[in-house]
Design an enzyme around this catalytic site. Structure first.
Site, PDB file in Angstrom:
ATOM      1  N   ARG A 102       0.884  -1.183   0.000  1.00 22.87           N
ATOM      2  CA  ARG A 102       0.000   0.000   0.000  1.00 22.87           C
ATOM      3  C   ARG A 102       0.910   1.217   0.000  1.00 22.87           C
ATOM      4  O   ARG A 102       1.679   1.417   0.948  1.00 22.87           O
ATOM      5  CB  ARG A 102      -0.898  -0.003   1.238  1.00 22.87           C
ATOM      6  CG  ARG A 102      -1.588   1.326   1.463  1.00 22.87           C
ATOM      7  CD  ARG A 102      -2.699   1.260   2.470  1.00 22.87           C
ATOM      8  NE  ARG A 102      -3.857   0.572   1.910  1.00 22.87           N
ATOM      9  CZ  ARG A 102      -5.075   0.585   2.453  1.00 22.87           C
ATOM     10  NH1 ARG A 102      -5.292   1.235   3.580  1.00 22.87           N
ATOM     11  NH2 ARG A 102      -6.066  -0.045   1.880  1.00 22.87           N
ATOM     12  N   HIS A 129      -7.313   0.838  -6.503  1.00 20.54           N
ATOM     13  CA  HIS A 129      -7.500  -0.048  -5.347  1.00 20.54           C
ATOM     14  C   HIS A 129      -8.121  -1.351  -5.883  1.00 20.54           C
ATOM     15  O   HIS A 129      -9.284  -1.656  -5.643  1.00 20.54           O
ATOM     16  CB  HIS A 129      -8.428   0.629  -4.323  1.00 20.54           C
ATOM     17  CG  HIS A 129      -8.373   0.034  -2.958  1.00 20.54           C
ATOM     18  ND1 HIS A 129      -7.567  -1.043  -2.636  1.00 20.54           N
ATOM     19  CD2 HIS A 129      -9.039   0.354  -1.811  1.00 20.54           C
ATOM     20  CE1 HIS A 129      -7.742  -1.337  -1.358  1.00 20.54           C
ATOM     21  NE2 HIS A 129      -8.615  -0.513  -0.832  1.00 20.54           N
ATOM     22  N   GLN A 132      -9.988  -3.955  -3.708  1.00 18.15           N
ATOM     23  CA  GLN A 132     -11.319  -3.505  -3.307  1.00 18.15           C
ATOM     24  C   GLN A 132     -12.320  -3.752  -4.447  1.00 18.15           C
ATOM     25  O   GLN A 132     -13.400  -4.303  -4.234  1.00 18.15           O
ATOM     26  CB  GLN A 132     -11.274  -2.007  -2.962  1.00 18.15           C
ATOM     27  CG  GLN A 132     -12.618  -1.450  -2.540  1.00 18.15           C
ATOM     28  CD  GLN A 132     -13.077  -1.995  -1.196  1.00 18.15           C
ATOM     29  OE1 GLN A 132     -12.347  -1.958  -0.229  1.00 18.15           O
ATOM     30  NE2 GLN A 132     -14.293  -2.514  -1.130  1.00 18.15           N
ATOM     31  N   ASP A 228     -17.474   6.799  -1.740  1.00 17.85           N
ATOM     32  CA  ASP A 228     -16.249   6.715  -0.932  1.00 17.85           C
ATOM     33  C   ASP A 228     -15.986   8.114  -0.379  1.00 17.85           C
ATOM     34  O   ASP A 228     -16.596   9.106  -0.812  1.00 17.85           O
ATOM     35  CB  ASP A 228     -15.091   6.233  -1.826  1.00 17.85           C
ATOM     36  CG  ASP A 228     -13.773   6.088  -1.059  1.00 17.85           C
ATOM     37  OD1 ASP A 228     -13.810   5.958   0.183  1.00 17.85           O
ATOM     38  OD2 ASP A 228     -12.698   6.109  -1.714  1.00 17.85           O
ATOM     39  N   CYS A 267     -16.465   1.439   0.415  1.00 17.61           N
ATOM     40  CA  CYS A 267     -15.273   0.631   0.711  1.00 17.61           C
ATOM     41  C   CYS A 267     -14.822   0.779   2.165  1.00 17.61           C
ATOM     42  O   CYS A 267     -14.088  -0.071   2.656  1.00 17.61           O
ATOM     43  CB  CYS A 267     -14.144   1.025  -0.222  1.00 17.61           C
ATOM     44  SG  CYS A 267     -13.722   2.763  -0.069  1.00 17.61           S
ATOM     45  N   ARG A 296     -13.312  -8.743   0.855  1.00 22.15           N
ATOM     46  CA  ARG A 296     -11.911  -8.363   0.633  1.00 22.15           C
ATOM     47  C   ARG A 296     -11.014  -9.575   0.848  1.00 22.15           C
ATOM     48  O   ARG A 296     -10.101  -9.846   0.067  1.00 22.15           O
ATOM     49  CB  ARG A 296     -11.496  -7.243   1.610  1.00 22.15           C
ATOM     50  CG  ARG A 296     -12.119  -5.883   1.365  1.00 22.15           C
ATOM     51  CD  ARG A 296     -11.620  -5.269   0.071  1.00 22.15           C
ATOM     52  NE  ARG A 296     -10.157  -5.247   0.022  1.00 22.15           N
ATOM     53  CZ  ARG A 296      -9.399  -4.314   0.613  1.00 22.15           C
ATOM     54  NH1 ARG A 296      -9.959  -3.305   1.239  1.00 22.15           N
ATOM     55  NH2 ARG A 296      -8.078  -4.368   0.525  1.00 22.15           N
TER      56      ARG A 296
HETATM   57  N1  NVA Z   1     -10.105   6.630  -1.327  1.00 24.76           N
HETATM   58  C1  NVA Z   1      -9.748   6.197  -0.002  1.00 24.76           C
HETATM   59  C2  NVA Z   1      -9.920   4.711   0.113  1.00 24.76           C
HETATM   60  C3  NVA Z   1      -9.620   4.133   1.470  1.00 24.76           C
HETATM   61  C4  NVA Z   1      -9.751   2.642   1.549  1.00 24.76           C
HETATM   62  C5  NVA Z   1      -8.324   6.611   0.286  1.00 24.76           C
HETATM   63  O1  NVA Z   1      -7.459   6.465  -0.577  1.00 24.76           O
HETATM   64  O2  NVA Z   1      -8.064   7.102   1.387  1.00 24.76           O
END
Ligand code: NVA
Length: 310
Positions: A102, A129, A132, A228, A267, A296
């Site tokens: 990540r 992502h 997800q 989101d 998400c 997930r």
């Molecule tokens: N768009 C959000 C997703 C978190 C799982 C972020 O990048 O913070």
């Protein structure tokens, strides 16, 4: 299936995605059958940003497949600062059978994949992502009957809010799979042109309808609405500076009714009262957010099993 890495949604064909979705559902149904698929394998999980679901679902998913997960936070300094990302990748490849990462920048994921001799899985970056999105299509596939459909290609899925890593992945995967997709976002918050163009091409190939608009009235009839956070991790934007601009894009019961949508997806983490109301998030008849969260783990088990079964 010939997958070397799992980095971005447009790198998988429709068939590869369908195989991953089906495998995730099989592992979920019969986990004991897969309990030795990662026996003797170690997976490094490299996190530059905070995580709850991704960290836990990878860790426990890897254990369910008989493998060993090692968490690496930022105790060794920022990725690329103490040593080059390429050296990070080469060193980790000496010990690990796969790298889950990540990162802030997609460039880091691309560099890891370029220099690692083991598969790399994108566990979120600024652009994508994919874990997800895969879990989300597992969820949609499980819910087809409840949505009155028999196949994914009959679905109308809308994303309302900030175009970000989550919506990019959802958009590209929907376009690849042939799922009709509408994205409604404020001005200056639309998908970047190359990603939009790519999604348009993929949708043309798959036969999906694909539309991006700033007009919330253009939402039309939808089966499922997804949202989101309006501000993603790593952004310095202050919520008070964007509230007025984003307020018309809040996903709430009224918007669900307007679109005739049966289910809402998120998400998580959710910023309740901002992109989604608490009432809708908690509405057990409409909200499938915890089913998404569980999936997930199964989706990632499918990715790991596929990447490491060669
Ligand atoms: N768009 C959000 C997703 C978190 C799982 C972020 O990048 O913070």
């Amino acid at each position: 299936m010939s997958l070397s890495h799992f980095l971005a949604d447009d790198q998988c064909s429709q068939n590869q995605l369908i195989e991953l979705i089906n495998l995730a559902k099989q592992i979920k149904q019969s986990p004991a059958k897969y309990s030795q698929h990662l026996a003797g394998k170690s997976i490094v999980m490299l996190f530059e940003k905070p995580s709850l679901r991704t960290h836990v679902s990878f860790d426990i998913g890897i254990a369910k497949l008989g493998g060993h997960a090692l968490y690496l936070g930022q105790q060794n300094g920022k990725l690329g600062e103490r040593e080059r990302v390429s050296d990070y990748a080469k060193n980790l490849s000496c010990y690990a059978d796969a790298i889950v990462a990540r990162v802030f920048s997609h460039k880091s994921i691309a560099l890891l994949a370029q220099h690692a001799s083991v598969p790399v899985i994108n566990a979120l970056c600024d652009l994508y992502h994919p874990c997800q999105a895969l879990a989300d299509f597992v969820t949609l596939s499980e819910n087809l009957a409840a949505l009155g459909k028999t196949q994914l290609q009959q679905l109308n899925l809308a994303y309302v809010g900030d175009a970000n890593n989550v919506s990019n992945s959802l958009m590209l995967m929907a376009a690849t799979l042939g799922v009709n997709f509408t994205l409604i976002c404020p001005e200056q918050h639309q998908p970047e042109t190359p990603l939009y163009t790519k999604a348009q091409q993929l949708a043309q190939q798959s036969g999906a309808n694909f539309m991006v608009s700033h007009d919330i009235e253009a939402l039309g009839a939808q089966d499922v609405i997804y949202t989101d956070t309006w501000i993603s991790m790593g952004s310095n934007t202050k919520v008070n500076d964007i509230l007025a601009k984003f307020a018309p894009y809040q996903v709430n019961h009224q918007l669900m009714k307007q679109a005739g949508a049966k289910q809402v997806m998120h998400c998580q983490p959710a910023h309740l009262g901002e992109e989604i109301t608490t009432e809708l998030f908690d509405d057990e008849n409409r909200s499938v957010v915890f089913q998404q969260a569980e999936n997930r783990m199964w989706a990632q088990c499918a990715v790991l099993t596929t990447l490491l079964s060669k």
